[in-house]
Design an enzyme around this catalytic site. Sequence first.
Site, PDB file in Angstrom:
ATOM      1  N   GLY A 169      -6.154   7.332  15.639  1.00  0.00           N
ATOM      2  CA  GLY A 169      -6.949   7.046  14.438  1.00  0.00           C
ATOM      3  C   GLY A 169      -8.331   7.685  14.438  1.00  0.00           C
ATOM      4  O   GLY A 169      -8.687   8.395  13.495  1.00  0.00           O
ATOM      5  N   VAL A 186      -6.729  -2.324 -20.385  1.00  0.00           N
ATOM      6  CA  VAL A 186      -5.779  -2.545 -21.468  1.00  0.00           C
ATOM      7  C   VAL A 186      -6.459  -3.332 -22.582  1.00  0.00           C
ATOM      8  O   VAL A 186      -6.965  -4.433 -22.348  1.00  0.00           O
ATOM      9  CB  VAL A 186      -4.547  -3.324 -20.936  1.00  0.00           C
ATOM     10  CG1 VAL A 186      -3.507  -3.496 -22.025  1.00  0.00           C
ATOM     11  CG2 VAL A 186      -3.926  -2.608 -19.734  1.00  0.00           C
ATOM     12  N   ASP A 231       7.333  -2.054 -10.257  1.00  0.00           N
ATOM     13  CA  ASP A 231       6.248  -3.025 -10.060  1.00  0.00           C
ATOM     14  C   ASP A 231       6.519  -4.305 -10.854  1.00  0.00           C
ATOM     15  O   ASP A 231       5.684  -4.757 -11.634  1.00  0.00           O
ATOM     16  CB  ASP A 231       4.921  -2.392 -10.498  1.00  0.00           C
ATOM     17  CG  ASP A 231       3.713  -3.265 -10.187  1.00  0.00           C
ATOM     18  OD1 ASP A 231       3.833  -4.174  -9.340  1.00  0.00           O
ATOM     19  OD2 ASP A 231       2.659  -3.044 -10.805  1.00  0.00           O
ATOM     20  N   VAL A 257      -8.013  -6.469 -20.837  1.00  0.00           N
ATOM     21  CA  VAL A 257      -7.475  -6.871 -19.547  1.00  0.00           C
ATOM     22  C   VAL A 257      -7.705  -5.720 -18.579  1.00  0.00           C
ATOM     23  O   VAL A 257      -7.390  -4.577 -18.884  1.00  0.00           O
ATOM     24  CB  VAL A 257      -5.947  -7.131 -19.651  1.00  0.00           C
ATOM     25  CG1 VAL A 257      -5.387  -7.583 -18.308  1.00  0.00           C
ATOM     26  CG2 VAL A 257      -5.662  -8.162 -20.734  1.00  0.00           C
TER      27      VAL A 257
HETATM   28  C1  LIG Z   1      -0.210  -6.913  17.286  1.00  0.00           C
HETATM   29  C2  LIG Z   1      -1.471  -6.231  17.793  1.00  0.00           C
HETATM   30  O1  LIG Z   1      -1.302  -5.802  19.090  1.00  0.00           O
HETATM   31  C3  LIG Z   1      -1.868  -5.075  16.935  1.00  0.00           C
HETATM   32  N1  LIG Z   1      -3.135  -4.616  17.336  1.00  0.00           N
HETATM   33  C4  LIG Z   1      -3.512  -3.345  17.188  1.00  0.00           C
HETATM   34  O2  LIG Z   1      -2.805  -2.547  16.675  1.00  0.00           O
HETATM   35  O3  LIG Z   1      -4.794  -2.996  17.585  1.00  0.00           O
HETATM   36  P1  LIG Z   1      -5.976  -2.811  16.559  1.00  0.00           P
HETATM   37  O4  LIG Z   1      -7.191  -2.698  17.382  1.00  0.00           O
HETATM   38  O5  LIG Z   1      -5.946  -3.847  15.450  1.00  0.00           O
HETATM   39  O6  LIG Z   1      -5.692  -1.406  15.887  1.00  0.00           O
HETATM   40  C5  LIG Z   1      -5.506  -0.240  16.632  1.00  0.00           C
HETATM   41  C6  LIG Z   1      -5.200   0.898  15.692  1.00  0.00           C
HETATM   42  O7  LIG Z   1      -6.377   1.282  14.981  1.00  0.00           O
HETATM   43  C7  LIG Z   1      -6.406   2.678  14.872  1.00  0.00           C
HETATM   44  N2  LIG Z   1      -7.776   3.112  14.685  1.00  0.00           N
HETATM   45  C8  LIG Z   1      -8.832   2.883  15.476  1.00  0.00           C
HETATM   46  N3  LIG Z   1      -9.925   3.523  15.000  1.00  0.00           N
HETATM   47  C9  LIG Z   1      -9.551   4.160  13.867  1.00  0.00           C
HETATM   48  C10 LIG Z   1     -10.194   4.995  12.907  1.00  0.00           C
HETATM   49  N4  LIG Z   1     -11.474   5.321  13.022  1.00  0.00           N
HETATM   50  N5  LIG Z   1      -9.470   5.465  11.872  1.00  0.00           N
HETATM   51  C11 LIG Z   1      -8.164   5.150  11.742  1.00  0.00           C
HETATM   52  N6  LIG Z   1      -7.506   4.380  12.608  1.00  0.00           N
HETATM   53  C12 LIG Z   1      -8.174   3.893  13.654  1.00  0.00           C
HETATM   54  C13 LIG Z   1      -5.805   3.158  16.166  1.00  0.00           C
HETATM   55  O8  LIG Z   1      -5.357   4.497  16.045  1.00  0.00           O
HETATM   56  C14 LIG Z   1      -4.702   2.150  16.403  1.00  0.00           C
HETATM   57  O9  LIG Z   1      -3.515   2.567  15.766  1.00  0.00           O
HETATM   58  C15 LIG Z   1      -2.007  -5.448  15.461  1.00  0.00           C
HETATM   59  O10 LIG Z   1      -2.974  -6.125  15.111  1.00  0.00           O
HETATM   60  O11 LIG Z   1      -1.168  -5.020  14.665  1.00  0.00           O
HETATM   61  N1  LIG Z   2       2.758  -4.342 -24.860  1.00  0.00           N
HETATM   62  C1  LIG Z   2       2.012  -5.371 -24.473  1.00  0.00           C
HETATM   63  N2  LIG Z   2       1.895  -6.465 -25.258  1.00  0.00           N
HETATM   64  C2  LIG Z   2       1.102  -7.495 -24.889  1.00  0.00           C
HETATM   65  N3  LIG Z   2       0.382  -7.522 -23.764  1.00  0.00           N
HETATM   66  C3  LIG Z   2       0.441  -6.472 -22.948  1.00  0.00           C
HETATM   67  C4  LIG Z   2       1.260  -5.341 -23.250  1.00  0.00           C
HETATM   68  N4  LIG Z   2       1.115  -4.449 -22.259  1.00  0.00           N
HETATM   69  C5  LIG Z   2       0.261  -4.988 -21.368  1.00  0.00           C
HETATM   70  N5  LIG Z   2      -0.147  -6.211 -21.778  1.00  0.00           N
HETATM   71  C6  LIG Z   2      -1.082  -7.106 -21.064  1.00  0.00           C
HETATM   72  O1  LIG Z   2      -1.998  -6.325 -20.306  1.00  0.00           O
HETATM   73  C7  LIG Z   2      -1.860  -6.618 -18.905  1.00  0.00           C
HETATM   74  C8  LIG Z   2      -2.090  -5.364 -18.090  1.00  0.00           C
HETATM   75  O2  LIG Z   2      -1.144  -4.383 -18.461  1.00  0.00           O
HETATM   76  P1  LIG Z   2      -0.417  -3.483 -17.403  1.00  0.00           P
HETATM   77  O3  LIG Z   2       0.287  -4.345 -16.425  1.00  0.00           O
HETATM   78  O4  LIG Z   2       0.396  -2.489 -18.122  1.00  0.00           O
HETATM   79  O5  LIG Z   2      -1.684  -2.800 -16.722  1.00  0.00           O
HETATM   80  P2  LIG Z   2      -1.859  -2.329 -15.232  1.00  0.00           P
HETATM   81  O6  LIG Z   2      -3.243  -1.870 -15.076  1.00  0.00           O
HETATM   82  O7  LIG Z   2      -0.768  -1.420 -14.882  1.00  0.00           O
HETATM   83  O8  LIG Z   2      -1.698  -3.666 -14.444  1.00  0.00           O
HETATM   84  P3  LIG Z   2      -1.139  -3.918 -12.974  1.00  0.00           P
HETATM   85  O9  LIG Z   2      -1.026  -2.592 -12.294  1.00  0.00           O
HETATM   86  O10 LIG Z   2      -2.186  -4.818 -12.421  1.00  0.00           O
HETATM   87  O11 LIG Z   2       0.163  -4.598 -13.170  1.00  0.00           O
HETATM   88  C9  LIG Z   2      -0.483  -7.216 -18.758  1.00  0.00           C
HETATM   89  O12 LIG Z   2      -0.417  -8.078 -17.642  1.00  0.00           O
HETATM   90  C10 LIG Z   2      -0.333  -7.962 -20.073  1.00  0.00           C
HETATM   91  O13 LIG Z   2      -1.006  -9.215 -20.014  1.00  0.00           O
END
Ligand SMILES: C[C@@H](O)[C@H](NC(=O)OP(=O)(O)OC[C@H]1O[C@@H](n2cnc3c(N)ncnc32)[C@H](O)[C@@H]1O)C(=O)O
Ligand SMILES: Nc1ncnc2c1ncn2[C@@H]1O[C@H](COP(=O)(O)OP(=O)(O)OP(=O)(O)O)[C@@H](O)[C@H]1O
Length: 572
Positions: A196, A370, A467, A363
Amino acid sequence: MADAGEVADGGVTRDGEPVRVLGIEGTAWCASAAVYDGARDDFRIHSEAYEPESGGIHPREAAEHMQEAVPSVVAAALADARDRHDGDGPAVDAVAFSRGPGLGPCLRIVGTAARALAQALDVPLVGANHMVAHLEIGRHRSGFDSPVCLNASGANAHLLGYRDGRYRVLGETMDTGVGNAIDKFTRHVGWSHPGGPKVEAHAKDGEYVDLPYVVKGMDFSFSGIMSAAKQASDDGVPVEDVCRGLEETIFAMLAEVTERALSLTGSDELVLGGGVAQNARLKRMLEEMCDARDADFYAPEPRFLRDNAGMIALLGAKMYAAGDTLAIEDSNVDANFRPDEVPVTWRDAGEDVAIAPESGTEVRGAEAVVDVGDVVTKRRVPKAYRHPELDRRLRETRTRSEARLTHAARAEGVPTPVVREVDDDEGTLVFEHVGDRDLARGLTAERVRAVGAHLAALHDAGFVHGDPTTRNVRVTGGSGTGAAEAGDGDEAGGIDDEAGDERVFLVDFGLGYHTEQVEDYAMDLHVFDQSLVGTASDPGPLRAALRDGYAAAGDDRVLDQLEAVEGRGRYQ
Ligand SMILES: C[C@@H](O)[C@H](NC(=O)OP(=O)(O)OC[C@H]1O[C@@H](n2cnc3c(N)ncnc32)[C@H](O)[C@@H]1O)C(=O)O
Ligand SMILES: Nc1ncnc2c1ncn2[C@@H]1O[C@H](COP(=O)(O)OP(=O)(O)OP(=O)(O)O)[C@@H](O)[C@H]1O
Ligand SMILES: [Fe+2]
C-alpha cells in the site's frame, strides 16, 4: 515505543469509575499490546510488526512472530499499567484480545496469551471483534453520534451502520479486502510487503490510466481491476501510471459506495478506519465527498488506523463497562468473525443510524441531484473527488444506460418512469414523475414481493438493475407497516393501501448492464436484500417476500446462487 495520547473528556467509565483495560492485538502482522486509561482517555501502545522477507504474509511465519513478540509487548504494556496504578488490586480492570477475524494460528497465540494474563491478574477477559474495534476507535475519537463507518483494511472492506443492537453491513467487498488487492498487485511487480505505501509513493509521479470500475449498489469487487492492473504492467504501462490508476479507481469506488450509504441512511457523519485509511488520497477523496454534501468526516491518526492494540483496549473497555465479558471456556477464537455477528452491548437502542430522510423537491442522491416536480430532472453533477476523466466516463455511460434500461424494463412489463429527455454530455435525464413515496418509507411484504417479480423479469430479459434498493423503488398507496421510521403519514393525499392502487416502480437504472451470468442476477437480488436488512426494523418477513416474489417469476438457480453469495466467507 510507547505513544501517549491526548487527554480528553469522555473516557470510558463503569459505574462512574474510569476503567483501565489492557488490549492485545495479533490477527495477522502486528503484535501489539496497549493500555487504555479511562481516567485520561488515553492510550499507550506497544507494537512489533512482522515484515515478510519475500511475498505476502505467510501464516506460519506470522504465528512465529506472534509467539516471539506478544510476550514482550504485553510485558511493556503491563509495566505501563503498573506505572499508572496506585493502590491495591490488579493494575487493569480487564484484559481484552482480538478474537477475529484473522489468521487462525496467530489468533490462537493471542487468545492463549490473553487467557493466561487474565487468569494471572484475576480480572475478566473480553473478546473483541477486530473490525468493530477498527470502527469504534474512530467513533470514539470523533465524538460523532451515529456515523456511517468505512473500514478499509488489509483483509476486509466494509461499510457499517449501527441499528437495533448490531453493526449492519451496508456494503462490502465481494472478493478480497482492499489492502490485500493492492498488495497482490505489488507482489506481481516484485515489491515487498506491504504494498500500500509503495503504491501511494509511486502514484504521485504517475498519470491516470483507466481500469475496470465495479460497484454493485453498496458492494464492490476488486478482482477485475487487479487482473487489469497486472496485465497493464505486463504490457509495459509505466508502473507509476498503474499505481495512479489503481488509487483513483479503487478509492473512487469506496467513496461512491460510502456516499450511497450516507444517502441511503440520511446520515451526515462518516468515520474511516483500517490500514488502507492511512492513504492520503483516500482521505482526501472522502473529505471532498463529505464536504460536498455537508457531512462531517473523521479519520483517526495513523497509529489508530493500522492494526494496533489501542483499538482493542478501547473496545475492550466499552465492553467491560457494559458487563460484556467472556468465560475462559467460551473464549475460543473465530477466524471468520464478522462484525455484524457482534451483539453491540455498549450502545443504546436510541443511537440508530438514521434511515430514509425526508424527501423534498430537491433530492440529493449519491450520484445525482434530482428535482422532483411534475417531471423529475436528474443531473449527474461532476464529482470533484474523482479524477476528471473517470468522472466524465462514469457520468456519460451511466446516463446512457439509465435511459436505455429504464425503457427496456418497461418493455418487459416492469413499471418505470417514461424517459422524456436525455443529454449524456451534461449527464441530464428528464423523467415522468412516478409513485408517492420511496419504498423505504412504505415497506410492505406485498410491495417487496412485487420487487422480486420485477427483478425476475429484468433478469429473464438478460439485464440487471445494478442498484436495487428501497430508495430506488417508488410506490403508490399507504405508508405500510414495515418501514424503519414511523413514516410520514399520507403525504400523497391519503390514497388507501388497497389492492388495485398499488404500483411498484423501479427507478435509477444507471448501474444496470446486460449479462447472462447467474452470479450477476444473484448479486442484484443480494443488493436489494441488503438494503432491506439495512433499512427495515424487522427485515425477516420482507426478505422472505423478496424470495417468494422472485421464485414465482424467476429462475431457481438465481435463488440458489443467492445463498452461495451470502454463504461466502469473504475473508481472503
Ligand atoms: C483481520 C486483520 O488482520 C486485518 N488487518 C490488516 O489488514 O491490517 P491493517 O493494518 O488494517 O491494514 C494493512 C493494509 O493496509 C495497507 N496500507 C498501509 N498503508 C497504506 C497506504 N498508504 N496506502 C494504501 N494502503 C496502505 C497495506 O498495504 C495492508 O494491505 C484487517 O483488519 O482486515
Ligand atoms: N421518476 C421519478 N419519480 C418520482 N421520484 C423520483 C423519480 N426518480 C427519482 N425519484 C426520487 O429521487 C430520488 C433519487 O433518485 P435516483 O435514485 O435516481 O438518484 P441517485 O442519485 O442515483 O440516487 P442513489 O444513487 O442514491 O440511489 C429517488 O430515491 C426518488 O425518491
Ligand atoms: Fe486490521
